[in-house]
Design an enzyme around this catalytic site. Structure first.
Site, short mmCIF file in Angstrom:
data_model
loop_
_atom_site.label_atom_id
_atom_site.label_comp_id
_atom_site.label_asym_id
_atom_site.label_seq_id
_atom_site.Cartn_x
_atom_site.Cartn_y
_atom_site.Cartn_z
N TYR A 148 57.42 33.22 32.94
CA TYR A 148 56.46 34.00 32.17
C TYR A 148 55.90 33.14 31.05
O TYR A 148 56.66 32.47 30.35
CB TYR A 148 57.13 35.24 31.55
CG TYR A 148 56.80 36.49 32.32
CD1 TYR A 148 55.48 36.89 32.47
CD2 TYR A 148 57.80 37.25 32.90
CE1 TYR A 148 55.16 38.03 33.19
CE2 TYR A 148 57.49 38.39 33.63
CZ TYR A 148 56.17 38.78 33.77
OH TYR A 148 55.85 39.90 34.48
N GLU B 224 53.13 34.44 28.92
CA GLU B 224 52.09 35.26 28.28
C GLU B 224 51.66 34.63 26.98
O GLU B 224 52.48 34.13 26.21
CB GLU B 224 52.64 36.68 28.03
CG GLU B 224 52.65 37.52 29.27
CD GLU B 224 53.22 38.91 29.04
OE1 GLU B 224 53.59 39.21 27.90
OE2 GLU B 224 53.29 39.66 30.01
N ASP C 95 27.64 33.59 36.79
CA ASP C 95 28.82 33.63 37.66
C ASP C 95 28.60 32.55 38.71
O ASP C 95 27.83 32.74 39.65
CB ASP C 95 28.93 35.02 38.29
CG ASP C 95 30.15 35.13 39.21
OD1 ASP C 95 30.68 34.09 39.62
OD2 ASP C 95 30.54 36.27 39.51
N THR D 58 35.07 31.26 40.27
CA THR D 58 36.34 31.16 40.98
C THR D 58 36.64 29.67 41.10
O THR D 58 35.79 28.82 40.83
CB THR D 58 36.27 31.78 42.38
OG1 THR D 58 35.20 31.15 43.10
CG2 THR D 58 36.03 33.28 42.32
N LYS E 42 36.35 28.14 46.00
CA LYS E 42 35.27 28.09 46.99
C LYS E 42 34.80 26.64 47.12
O LYS E 42 35.56 25.80 47.58
CB LYS E 42 34.15 29.06 46.59
CG LYS E 42 34.64 30.52 46.54
CD LYS E 42 33.53 31.49 46.23
CE LYS E 42 34.00 32.93 46.32
NZ LYS E 42 34.32 33.55 45.02
N ARG F 116 43.26 29.68 44.90
CA ARG F 116 42.57 30.94 44.62
C ARG F 116 42.75 31.28 43.16
O ARG F 116 43.88 31.31 42.66
CB ARG F 116 43.15 32.09 45.45
CG ARG F 116 43.15 31.89 46.92
CD ARG F 116 43.36 33.20 47.65
NE ARG F 116 42.14 33.98 47.58
CZ ARG F 116 41.04 33.69 48.29
NH1 ARG F 116 41.02 32.68 49.10
NH2 ARG F 116 39.98 34.43 48.18
#
Ligand code: DSN
Length: 428
Positions: A61, A63, A212, A238, A241, A247
């Site tokens: 973790y 965060e 985007d 993203t 691609k 991903r």
């Protein structure tokens, strides 16, 4: 160790304790190796990126952000996140990057949380003209909790700009509705985006401009598409691609205040712990994208898309807007066969080992689950080593499958030829 050997050992490890899951993994590996991947938003990552996504960074973790975590033991998580941020800024020539968004849609949702209040108006492309669901689809939070207004593509068939962004209409829509945010950057748009023109519209109405670049990130990073900077205030993307990373999503800006707002909106506003194994793989992928080979790869992606568009046109398909400037094209199937739908085409092609997605074409009379079009993209085939010469061969295989009427025998014949072609270009 060669990738095959690593992948084999991963398979053996899993098969030893979970044969059921391992069998599915083996089948997917085989599917990817023996089919032609033409989905414009997909790619094959390098062995380094593939295995970077499966490291011990998944155990932790983290965060918060580097130097400001809510858990102990994050020293190396800080190091890798800072490295990923720095490489992202180097790639896109900007000052701030948030590499934690789990996906492009999450990156966009955090953008709304950062910059808009519920009910605020924003402008985006008509979704059926090539936009994305996170740009205002009614059932998406962007369309449910905010007020999207849309600008279209040019509808006039006699115009040389037919099926390209209608910037005049975008200006008119924005002047009328005074959006707080204007979105550009699309999921099925084959042409160059004029970011400067969009910024002039944003300035005229006092809006923030967002790009985007999920689809074209690799092209932007390598100079094959103009950069959204300095025109856009904020950028999301993203990473999987054309950028050929794991991903995931990302946010970029040159504005320190907007960067702070975004960071807070993403965490703790929307996400919890970042996927640090994916952040690790993003750093590795960005390292690859900074190398000269990556630019050469993107040049081939674009050249292949042009060659494929020409090869399809030669076989009587219509390419919307008359061609492509980037990695993808939209094929209007009706020009070849008035009865052929995108849904049938996608299914017949899959049976032949050619993986595509049906896609509405601008002004499509058929519903989204049927469509009159196919979206084709060249990033994955280019990664395999396909060149312009092979694009004609690929178009020939597509045409044979689409001319089959769904006949099993014809599709089996195409499938055999697809397998043989894949064997000539093995995945690394
Ligand atoms: N689903 C992606 C695509 O295929 O374009 C967009 O996020």
């Amino acid at each position: 160790m060669a990738n095959d050997a690593i992948a084999d050992s991963v398979y053996d490890l899993i098969a030893g304790q979970d044969p059921d899951a391992a069998a599915i993994l083996a089948a997917e590996r085989e599917r990817q190796a023996t089919t032609l991947e033409l989905i414009a938003s997909e790619n094959h990552v390098s062995p380094a990126v593939m295995h970077a996504a499966g490291t011990c960074f998944t155990n932790k973790y983290a965060e918060g952000y580097p130097g400001r975590r809510y858990y102990g033991g994050c020293v190396h998580h800080d190091e890798i996140e800072l490295l990923a941020q720095q490489r992202a800024c180097d790639l896109f020539k900007c000052q701030f990057a948030n590499v934690q968004p789990h996906s492009g849609a999450q990156a966009n949702a955090a953008l709304f949380l950062a910059l808009l209040e519920p009910g605020d108006t924003f402008a985006s492309l008509v979704l059926a003209d090539g936009g994305h669901l996170s740009h205002g689809l009614k059932v998406n939070l962007s369309g449910k909790w905010f007020n999207p207004v849309h600008y279209p593509l040019v509808r006039d068939e006699s115009s040389p700009k037919f099926e390209t962004i209608d910037y005049d209409e975008a200006e008119r829509v924005c002047v009328e509705h005074k959006p707080k945010l204007i979105m550009c950057g699309y999921s099925a748009y084959p042409r160059v985006i004029d970011f400067a023109r969009m910024r002039a519209i944003a300035d005229k109405v006092g809006a923030l401009l967002h790009a985007d670049i999920a689809h074209i990130a690799g092209l932007v990073a390598s100079g094959m598409h103009p950069s959204p900077f300095p025109h856009c205030h904020v950028v999301t993307t993203t990473t999987h691609k054309t950028l050929r990373g794991p991903r995931g999503g990302m946010f970029l800006t040159n504005d320190g205040e907007l960067a702070k707002k975004y960071d807070r909106a993403l965490f703790p506003g929307m996400q919890g712990g970042p996927l640090m194994h994916i952040v690790f793989a993003k750093a590795v992928a960005f390292g690859e994208a900074l190398k000269p080979e990556f630019k050469a790869y993107q040049e081939r992606v674009v050249a292949n898309a042009r060659a494929l568009a020409e090869a399809m046109t030669k076989r009587s398909y219509r390419i919307t807007s008359g061609g492509t400037d980037n990695h993808l094209m939209l094929v209007d199937l009706r020009a070849r066969d008035a009865e052929l739908t995108g849904a049938d085409a996608e299914q017949w092609l899959e049976r032949a080992g050619i993986i595509t997605n049906k896609n509405g074409i601008p002004n499509d009379p058929r519903p989204p689950r049927v469509t009159s079009g196919l979206r084709l993209g060249t990033p994955a085939l280019t990664t395999r080593g396909f060149g312009t010469k092979e694009m004609d061969e690929v178009a020939g295989l597509i045409d044979r499958a689409l001319g089959s009427g769904g006949d099993d025998g014809v599709l089996a014949g195409v499938r055999a030829d697809v397998r043989a072609l894949c064997e000539r270009f093995p995945l690394s």
